[in-house]
Design an enzyme around this catalytic site. Sequence first.
Site, PDB file in Angstrom:
ATOM      1  N   HIS A 144     -13.224  21.569  61.431  1.00 22.97           N
ATOM      2  CA  HIS A 144     -13.856  22.175  62.602  1.00 22.97           C
ATOM      3  C   HIS A 144     -14.816  23.279  62.155  1.00 22.97           C
ATOM      4  O   HIS A 144     -15.952  23.386  62.659  1.00 22.97           O
ATOM      5  CB  HIS A 144     -12.765  22.740  63.521  1.00 22.97           C
ATOM      6  CG  HIS A 144     -13.222  23.026  64.911  1.00 22.97           C
ATOM      7  ND1 HIS A 144     -12.433  23.660  65.831  1.00 22.97           N
ATOM      8  CD2 HIS A 144     -14.387  22.778  65.553  1.00 22.97           C
ATOM      9  CE1 HIS A 144     -13.078  23.786  66.974  1.00 22.97           C
ATOM     10  NE2 HIS A 144     -14.275  23.255  66.828  1.00 22.97           N
ATOM     11  N   HIS A 156      -8.486  21.965  61.226  1.00 24.89           N
ATOM     12  CA  HIS A 156      -9.095  23.274  61.478  1.00 24.89           C
ATOM     13  C   HIS A 156     -10.235  23.534  60.495  1.00 24.89           C
ATOM     14  O   HIS A 156     -11.288  24.063  60.867  1.00 24.89           O
ATOM     15  CB  HIS A 156      -8.042  24.379  61.341  1.00 24.89           C
ATOM     16  CG  HIS A 156      -7.096  24.490  62.491  1.00 24.89           C
ATOM     17  ND1 HIS A 156      -7.522  24.674  63.792  1.00 24.89           N
ATOM     18  CD2 HIS A 156      -5.745  24.464  62.539  1.00 24.89           C
ATOM     19  CE1 HIS A 156      -6.475  24.767  64.592  1.00 24.89           C
ATOM     20  NE2 HIS A 156      -5.377  24.631  63.856  1.00 24.89           N
ATOM     21  N   HIS A 160      -3.145  18.276  59.987  1.00 29.39           N
ATOM     22  CA  HIS A 160      -3.434  19.157  61.120  1.00 29.39           C
ATOM     23  C   HIS A 160      -4.260  20.363  60.675  1.00 29.39           C
ATOM     24  O   HIS A 160      -5.323  20.661  61.252  1.00 29.39           O
ATOM     25  CB  HIS A 160      -2.116  19.614  61.749  1.00 29.39           C
ATOM     26  CG  HIS A 160      -2.257  20.630  62.833  1.00 29.39           C
ATOM     27  ND1 HIS A 160      -2.056  20.334  64.161  1.00 29.39           N
ATOM     28  CD2 HIS A 160      -2.569  21.957  62.803  1.00 29.39           C
ATOM     29  CE1 HIS A 160      -2.250  21.420  64.889  1.00 29.39           C
ATOM     30  NE2 HIS A 160      -2.552  22.420  64.077  1.00 29.39           N
ATOM     31  N   GLU A 161      -3.791  21.064  59.675  1.00 31.28           N
ATOM     32  CA  GLU A 161      -4.495  22.265  59.225  1.00 31.28           C
ATOM     33  C   GLU A 161      -5.856  21.924  58.629  1.00 31.28           C
ATOM     34  O   GLU A 161      -6.812  22.695  58.758  1.00 31.28           O
ATOM     35  CB  GLU A 161      -3.642  23.038  58.217  1.00 31.28           C
ATOM     36  CG  GLU A 161      -2.336  23.581  58.782  1.00 31.28           C
ATOM     37  CD  GLU A 161      -2.532  24.507  59.984  1.00 31.28           C
ATOM     38  OE1 GLU A 161      -3.622  25.112  60.109  1.00 31.28           O
ATOM     39  OE2 GLU A 161      -1.600  24.627  60.801  1.00 31.28           O
TER      40      GLU A 161
END
Length: 729
Positions: free
Chosen positions: A522, A519, A515-516
């Site tokens: 992104h 980021h 998940h991290e």
Amino acid sequence: MKAIPRLLGTALVSVTLFGCNDAPAPDAQKTATSAAVEQAVTANQSNPLLQPWTGPYQGVPAFDQMQLADLKPALEQGMAEHLADIDKITANPDAPTFENTIVALEGVGKALDRVFTYYGIWSSNKSSEEFRAIQREMAPKLSEFTSKITQNEALFKRIAAVYNSEQMAALTPEQQRLAKLVYLGFANNGATLDAEQKKRYAAINLRLSELYTQFSNNILADEENYALYLSKEQLGGLPDSLVNAAAAAAASRGKEGMYAITNTRSSMDPFLTYSTERELRQKVWNTYYSRGDNADARDNNAIIAEILALRDERVGLLGFDNYADWRLQDRMAKSPERAMDLMMSVWPAAIARVKEEVADMQALADLQNDNITIEPWDYRFYAEKVRQAKYDLDSDEVKQYLQLDKLREAMFYVAGRLFNFNFSAVPADTVPVFHEDVKVWEVTDKTSGEHIGLWYLDPFARSGKRSGAWATSYRGYSNYDGEKNVLSSNNSNFMKSAPGEPVLISWDDAETYFHEFGHALHALSSKVTYPTLNGGVRDYTEFQSQLLERWLLTDEVISQFLVHHKTGESMPPELVAKIKKAATFNEGFKTTEYLASAIIDLKLHMLDDPTGIDPDAFERETLTAMGMPGELVMRHRTPQFGHVFSGEGYAAAYYGYMWAEVLTSDAAEAFAEAPGGFYDKDMAARLVQYLFSVRNAVDPEEAYRAFRGRDAKIEALMRDRGFPLPPAK
């Protein structure tokens, strides 16, 4: 977009400032402020926190030169230079244009941006009593500095002139969005108020900055100042990996021969899952969920009440009925009612599933003659037993295949397949780091070899590091004044293993790791022209990271990277099948604990008048009225809800994870249906083009429709969680 709360990690009101690292300010007549600044600059040239970044990779932060003694003067000098940069813009005798006003703002505060990078490291990764003293002293000064910018009438007049001018129609869509975001960043934060209202607005922000700092420091103190030390006889049920980690944690605290369970989620969660010592489980549970709520000097309830009252008063000055209306006006949800409708559509199914889960656990406890009634400190323990009984799935068995280093390699593999990124370890001592645990990788394009940026990883828990996992960027991409690379970072709180042993983590922690990293991808994918457009819309920015979690369970990752830490053999197909079969197991617990936090957050900020509120009573009474099961609590209880009360990043916006998960589930179904599945080249290209590279240069709803061809549907989320579909409206 350079949001002060994100850069500082705590303490300031959600006001947006603008700037990038290397843009030249436009020529203008020198003001008294800028002249004074030049003198001060000469006097502070030796302060490393203010200096332009040098070295390889377009320059990197001088983390090896960080000294707390330099922080306060660096902040003061950086603020002065930032204000002087703005003076140059407002002193420009030419009529306001997009270039001489909006673009010029992108280049202000270069030195302060650099200082904030170091400030964020001290705040999140290596806090101390000495730093927190500086933080308390500087928080009001930083708030006053923010108010000087947002209340600068000459500056806002120029911004408004551009935004309301005919020249807007001639700008590109990206430029129009930038101008709009800059205008709203000021208008929604007090720029339109009269003099008396501005004075009160600034005073509120000043007080809030102090309260946010105090709230976060109280939580950190409650985490740092408590550890449960166990003897060997008290380790019943704990797997070897946790025992070894607890021994290492105790040794690092000077308690050789003992075993430390620290007051963090990464330590609490596995202890509650495996420990057979029920009284110790209760003690660990109570200590963790009582952070900030112990009726002592670090109690946060009065702080929360004051924060809520001040937030409500502040948005009242702007003409809003409540804080949530103000917060959600520019989010995907648009209104708190829409956000609440989404959560309440899922809530009945979630608590109904909890009742089923508790019934299964109670039946198992009765069968074993345990003579107990399931309490919150029992939930994880008996859920694990039910998992083993129902699915023959042992979490510790799964853990043997989840090596931290191998999972990192898996993330690199996924990044290569979807984004065409290659990660290469940077030789030690090439790039300065702020702790020996931090490692750095260079990111390049696999085809062209083009340099994209660096990725920093700080994986382990330690004293002074805030709990949880997060991503941040030290430099975001832009190209309006020369192409800037990305310096991205991921931070976790895994417990170190014993020397020579691999770090093994849970399936949930592995999902969080992915998940991290989402980021980070992104940020690394950004192709926006202007720095401000690297910012995000809170109920959308979690979507990209949530989506990346789905690649953990792809066959390619499982077969290559989920290998046994001793034998090196891939996870056997029968174990994979069990994991997939149990994918929605305990979904009632996970969904309910999250929703309870998100609903309480939104309800607190929808109050017309929160004056004099008792946060504990509000939490208790609201959850009771909603039918909250007594066997679990909010994931983040109100007195420890740092997302919401140590700053404003998630205030009235914690629902955003659920909003983003609707997009995630819907997008995952698009990949699942594609000819090439989750590694389909066309889908990956669309993912990067429409959902990652544009950042905030495109309205999120428009971006998602461009990717999917339609809006996302809640039915995908319900299918993902194994919940019945909501009634058609």
